[in-house]
Design a protein around this motif. Structure first.
Motif, PDB file in Angstrom:
ATOM      1  N   VAL A  35       0.825  -1.195   0.000  1.00 43.52           N
ATOM      2  CA  VAL A  35       0.000   0.000   0.000  1.00 43.52           C
ATOM      3  C   VAL A  35       0.863   1.250   0.000  1.00 43.52           C
ATOM      4  CG1 VAL A  35      -0.209   0.064   2.529  1.00 43.52           C
ATOM      5  CG2 VAL A  35      -1.932   1.181   1.095  1.00 43.52           C
ATOM      6  N   ALA A  36       2.021   1.170   0.639  1.00 43.53           N
ATOM      7  CA  ALA A  36       2.917   2.316   0.650  1.00 43.53           C
ATOM      8  C   ALA A  36       3.442   2.605  -0.754  1.00 43.53           C
ATOM      9  CB  ALA A  36       4.085   2.066   1.604  1.00 43.53           C
ATOM     10  N   ASP A 105      -6.042  -3.902   7.746  1.00 43.34           N
ATOM     11  CA  ASP A 105      -6.050  -5.113   6.921  1.00 43.34           C
ATOM     12  C   ASP A 105      -4.696  -5.260   6.225  1.00 43.34           C
ATOM     13  OD1 ASP A 105      -6.846  -7.377   5.560  1.00 43.34           O
ATOM     14  OD2 ASP A 105      -7.787  -6.250   3.917  1.00 43.34           O
ATOM     15  N   PRO A 106      -3.609  -5.464   7.006  1.00 42.72           N
ATOM     16  CA  PRO A 106      -2.265  -5.566   6.404  1.00 42.72           C
ATOM     17  C   PRO A 106      -2.158  -6.765   5.472  1.00 42.72           C
ATOM     18  CG  PRO A 106      -2.207  -6.157   8.742  1.00 42.72           C
ATOM     19  CD  PRO A 106      -3.584  -5.641   8.459  1.00 42.72           C
ATOM     20  N   ARG A 107      -1.431  -6.561   4.376  1.00 45.72           N
ATOM     21  CA  ARG A 107      -1.288  -7.597   3.352  1.00 45.72           C
ATOM     22  C   ARG A 107       0.147  -8.107   3.263  1.00 45.72           C
ATOM     23  NH1 ARG A 107      -4.083  -3.899  -1.092  1.00 45.72           N
ATOM     24  NH2 ARG A 107      -3.845  -2.396   0.583  1.00 45.72           N
ATOM     25  N   GLN A 108       0.288  -9.381   2.980  1.00 44.89           N
ATOM     26  CA  GLN A 108       1.617  -9.972   2.791  1.00 44.89           C
ATOM     27  C   GLN A 108       2.234  -9.422   1.506  1.00 44.89           C
ATOM     28  OE1 GLN A 108       2.917 -12.154   5.100  1.00 44.89           O
ATOM     29  NE2 GLN A 108       4.854 -11.887   4.008  1.00 44.89           N
ATOM     30  N   LEU A 109       3.484  -8.996   1.593  1.00 40.19           N
ATOM     31  CA  LEU A 109       4.149  -8.403   0.432  1.00 40.19           C
ATOM     32  C   LEU A 109       4.706  -9.498  -0.474  1.00 40.19           C
ATOM     33  CD1 LEU A 109       6.114  -5.502   2.165  1.00 40.19           C
ATOM     34  CD2 LEU A 109       3.815  -5.468   1.188  1.00 40.19           C
ATOM     35  N   GLU A 110       4.583  -9.290  -1.780  1.00 39.93           N
ATOM     36  CA  GLU A 110       5.121 -10.218  -2.770  1.00 39.93           C
ATOM     37  C   GLU A 110       6.309  -9.585  -3.488  1.00 39.93           C
ATOM     38  OE1 GLU A 110       2.014 -11.265  -5.412  1.00 39.93           O
ATOM     39  OE2 GLU A 110       0.606 -11.835  -3.831  1.00 39.93           O
ATOM     40  N   MET A 111       7.329 -10.360  -3.730  1.00 39.26           N
ATOM     41  CA  MET A 111       8.528  -9.900  -4.440  1.00 39.26           C
ATOM     42  C   MET A 111       9.021  -8.556  -3.901  1.00 39.26           C
ATOM     43  SD  MET A 111       7.351 -10.938  -8.319  1.00 39.26           S
ATOM     44  CE  MET A 111       8.978 -10.675  -9.021  1.00 39.26           C
ATOM     45  N   PRO A 112       9.204  -8.446  -2.578  1.00 38.50           N
ATOM     46  CA  PRO A 112       9.557  -7.149  -1.980  1.00 38.50           C
ATOM     47  C   PRO A 112      10.917  -6.617  -2.440  1.00 38.50           C
ATOM     48  CG  PRO A 112       9.811  -8.927  -0.392  1.00 38.50           C
ATOM     49  CD  PRO A 112       9.127  -9.519  -1.571  1.00 38.50           C
ATOM     50  N   LEU A 113      11.897  -7.513  -2.647  1.00 34.34           N
ATOM     51  CA  LEU A 113      13.230  -7.050  -3.037  1.00 34.34           C
ATOM     52  C   LEU A 113      13.190  -6.331  -4.379  1.00 34.34           C
ATOM     53  CD1 LEU A 113      16.202  -6.882  -2.409  1.00 34.34           C
ATOM     54  CD2 LEU A 113      16.517  -9.130  -3.488  1.00 34.34           C
ATOM     55  N   GLY A 161      10.982   7.201   2.625  1.00 30.29           N
ATOM     56  CA  GLY A 161      10.186   6.728   3.755  1.00 30.29           C
ATOM     57  C   GLY A 161       9.521   5.392   3.479  1.00 30.29           C
ATOM     58  N   VAL A 162       9.032   5.236   2.273  1.00 29.18           N
ATOM     59  CA  VAL A 162       8.387   3.975   1.893  1.00 29.18           C
ATOM     60  C   VAL A 162       9.375   2.826   1.930  1.00 29.18           C
ATOM     61  CG1 VAL A 162       7.416   2.749  -0.079  1.00 29.18           C
ATOM     62  CG2 VAL A 162       6.506   4.980   0.552  1.00 29.18           C
ATOM     63  N   VAL A 163      10.547   3.037   1.380  1.00 31.79           N
ATOM     64  CA  VAL A 163      11.578   1.995   1.394  1.00 31.79           C
ATOM     65  C   VAL A 163      11.941   1.625   2.831  1.00 31.79           C
ATOM     66  CG1 VAL A 163      13.997   1.507   0.869  1.00 31.79           C
ATOM     67  CG2 VAL A 163      12.525   2.533  -0.877  1.00 31.79           C
ATOM     68  N   GLY A 164      12.110   2.660   3.673  1.00 33.37           N
ATOM     69  CA  GLY A 164      12.428   2.385   5.078  1.00 33.37           C
ATOM     70  C   GLY A 164      11.345   1.563   5.757  1.00 33.37           C
ATOM     71  N   GLY A 165      10.079   1.902   5.504  1.00 29.72           N
ATOM     72  CA  GLY A 165       8.976   1.154   6.098  1.00 29.72           C
ATOM     73  C   GLY A 165       8.929  -0.282   5.622  1.00 29.72           C
ATOM     74  N   LEU A 166       9.178  -0.482   4.333  1.00 31.75           N
ATOM     75  CA  LEU A 166       9.159  -1.841   3.794  1.00 31.75           C
ATOM     76  C   LEU A 166      10.287  -2.691   4.375  1.00 31.75           C
ATOM     77  CD1 LEU A 166       8.261  -1.311   0.026  1.00 31.75           C
ATOM     78  CD2 LEU A 166       6.828  -2.230   1.843  1.00 31.75           C
ATOM     79  N   VAL A 167      11.468  -2.085   4.494  1.00 32.34           N
ATOM     80  CA  VAL A 167      12.600  -2.830   5.054  1.00 32.34           C
ATOM     81  C   VAL A 167      12.306  -3.249   6.486  1.00 32.34           C
ATOM     82  CG1 VAL A 167      15.016  -2.630   5.781  1.00 32.34           C
ATOM     83  CG2 VAL A 167      14.314  -1.778   3.537  1.00 32.34           C
ATOM     84  N   LEU A 168      11.770  -2.326   7.282  1.00 32.22           N
ATOM     85  CA  LEU A 168      11.431  -2.658   8.663  1.00 32.22           C
ATOM     86  C   LEU A 168      10.351  -3.738   8.726  1.00 32.22           C
ATOM     87  CD1 LEU A 168      11.381   0.853  10.398  1.00 32.22           C
ATOM     88  CD2 LEU A 168      12.994  -1.015  10.794  1.00 32.22           C
ATOM     89  N   ALA A 169       9.369  -3.631   7.845  1.00 27.82           N
ATOM     90  CA  ALA A 169       8.300  -4.634   7.825  1.00 27.82           C
ATOM     91  C   ALA A 169       8.851  -6.010   7.486  1.00 27.82           C
ATOM     92  CB  ALA A 169       7.227  -4.218   6.817  1.00 27.82           C
ATOM     93  N   THR A 172      11.101  -7.268  10.619  1.00 28.81           N
ATOM     94  CA  THR A 172      10.373  -7.591  11.849  1.00 28.81           C
ATOM     95  C   THR A 172       9.149  -8.485  11.617  1.00 28.81           C
ATOM     96  OG1 THR A 172       8.987  -5.617  11.649  1.00 28.81           O
ATOM     97  CG2 THR A 172      11.070  -5.383  12.843  1.00 28.81           C
ATOM     98  N   GLY A 173       8.649  -8.498  10.384  1.00 32.73           N
ATOM     99  CA  GLY A 173       7.417  -9.227  10.125  1.00 32.73           C
ATOM    100  C   GLY A 173       6.176  -8.444  10.511  1.00 32.73           C
ATOM    101  N   TRP A 174       6.369  -7.190  10.953  1.00 32.80           N
ATOM    102  CA  TRP A 174       5.234  -6.347  11.336  1.00 32.80           C
ATOM    103  C   TRP A 174       4.697  -5.662  10.079  1.00 32.80           C
ATOM    104  CZ3 TRP A 174       8.345  -3.727  15.824  1.00 32.80           C
ATOM    105  CH2 TRP A 174       8.544  -4.669  16.832  1.00 32.80           C
ATOM    106  N   LEU A 175       3.725  -6.249   9.444  1.00 36.67           N
ATOM    107  CA  LEU A 175       3.215  -5.719   8.183  1.00 36.67           C
ATOM    108  C   LEU A 175       2.504  -4.385   8.343  1.00 36.67           C
ATOM    109  CD1 LEU A 175       1.853  -8.988   6.517  1.00 36.67           C
ATOM    110  CD2 LEU A 175       4.077  -7.877   6.225  1.00 36.67           C
ATOM    111  N   TRP A 176       2.047  -4.065   9.575  1.00 42.41           N
ATOM    112  CA  TRP A 176       1.382  -2.783   9.785  1.00 42.41           C
ATOM    113  C   TRP A 176       2.343  -1.612   9.653  1.00 42.41           C
ATOM    114  CZ3 TRP A 176       3.686  -0.383  13.830  1.00 42.41           C
ATOM    115  CH2 TRP A 176       4.297  -1.175  14.804  1.00 42.41           C
ATOM    116  N   LEU A 177       3.666  -1.893   9.646  1.00 45.74           N
ATOM    117  CA  LEU A 177       4.633  -0.806   9.446  1.00 45.74           C
ATOM    118  C   LEU A 177       4.536  -0.211   8.043  1.00 45.74           C
ATOM    119  CD1 LEU A 177       7.857  -2.206  11.177  1.00 45.74           C
ATOM    120  CD2 LEU A 177       6.459  -0.262  11.907  1.00 45.74           C
ATOM    121  N   ASP A 178       4.085  -1.013   7.088  1.00 40.98           N
ATOM    122  CA  ASP A 178       3.938  -0.530   5.714  1.00 40.98           C
ATOM    123  C   ASP A 178       2.946   0.633   5.646  1.00 40.98           C
ATOM    124  OD1 ASP A 178       3.918  -0.329   2.917  1.00 40.98           O
ATOM    125  OD2 ASP A 178       2.541  -2.013   2.689  1.00 40.98           O
TER     126      ASP A 178
END
Length: 293
Positions: A35-36, A105-113, A161-169, A172-178
């Motif tokens: 979403v970010a 409603d956090p979603r699992q990220l696909e192909m994040p790299l 900011g988006v990249v930072g949030g995705l990396v943290l997510a 940590t596995g905390w998808l709400w960080l996105d």
């Protein structure tokens, strides 16, 4: 100072760059579902529209004065900058809406790299182009180009900011960080958009030149008024690249019109040399009109 033709070519290229950046970010969102990254791509849609508006405003602002617009079309650039600020605010509100919905409603990220790499490339290109636009716009005294550069720079901040949030997510596995990072960045964009609108509205309201330029005007007039007694009622205003200067010049009552005209010409030439684009109006008065004698 860059020529009008060069500014318009740069503005045209800015549309193409913004479109390319948008397509990159759209691809990053498509691969990840973040979403970010979606919000980041939507902010870039605004960049394409804003760059198009800036290009048109530059073309209009540089049209010569005509019967309907005897003072020129300089303020067209401020309208462009105001519109860009409004669009930035709308983009920020859209991002906040998407972030709010995704937070619950956090979603699992696909192909994040792959998404991170694409976003990083887009941010780098955006950053380089934004710096060039702001630098060129300041040299050319073009509010529209500076606003476009600042707009793109907020987009760079968004991407970082988006990249930072995705990396943290991912770590940590905390998808709400996105969505949380998207919301934080949106608030930053909102602040920049509000600041841009305020600055441009000042230009539309005939704001005076900056204190440093005003001091320079006073110095130039003082150094080139030999033969005159004094000057007073100095007023200035800015409209895009143009600066308007007017004041009263007191001369001896016995001075001829021709002699007073020569003094005015000398002052005008000195001001135009010191402040390119300055338009000077001098009202000549006899010595009994002096205020500081």
């Amino acid at each position: 100072m860059p020529s009008n033709g060069k500014l318009q070519r740069i503005a045209a290229w800015s549309i193409a760059v913004s479109l390319a950046i948008f397509l990159l970010k759209l691809a990053a969102w498509w691969f990840t579902g973040s979403v970010a990254l979606f919000s980041d791509a939507m902010e870039s849609v605004v960049n394409v529209v804003a760059s198009s508006v800036a290009w048109y405003a530059l073309r209009l602002a540089h049209k010569p004065a005509d019967d309907d617009h005897p003072f020129g079309h300089h303020k067209a650039e401020y309208f462009s900058a105001v519109l860009e600020g409004v669009l930035i605010v709308l983009a920020a509100l859209l991002i906040l809406r998407e972030a709010w919905m995704a937070f619950f409603d956090p979603r699992q990220l696909e192909m994040p790299l792959l998404g991170l790499v694409i976003t990083g490339v887009a941010a780098l290109g955006n950053g380089l182009w934004a710096r060039m636009l702001m630098s060129t716009g300041r040299r050319a005294r073009s509010p529209a180009m500076v606003a476009d550069g600042r707009h793109l720079w907020t987009d760079v901040v968004t991407s970082v900011g988006v990249v930072g949030g995705l990396v943290l997510a991912l770590i940590t596995g905390w998808l709400w960080l996105d969505p949380l990072m998207a919301a934080i960045v949106a608030l930053n964009i909102l602040w920049h958009g509000w600041h841009m609108v305020g600055h441009s509205l000042q230009g539309l309201m005939d704001v005076a030149v900056e204190a440093g330029d005003l001091a320079e005007i006073e110095r130039v007039v003082e150094e080139n008024r030999d033969g005159a007694l004094e000057f007073h009622d100095l007023k200035t205003r800015e409209a895009g690249r143009a600066r308007f200067i007017e004041f009263h010049l007191v001369v001896p009552s016995e001075m001829t019109v021709e002699a007073a005209h020569r003094i005015c010409d000398r002052i005008e030439h000195a001001l135009e040399k010191t402040l390119p684009g300055a338009q000077v109006t001098i009202h000549v008065e006899p010595e009994h009109k002096a205020k500081f004698a």
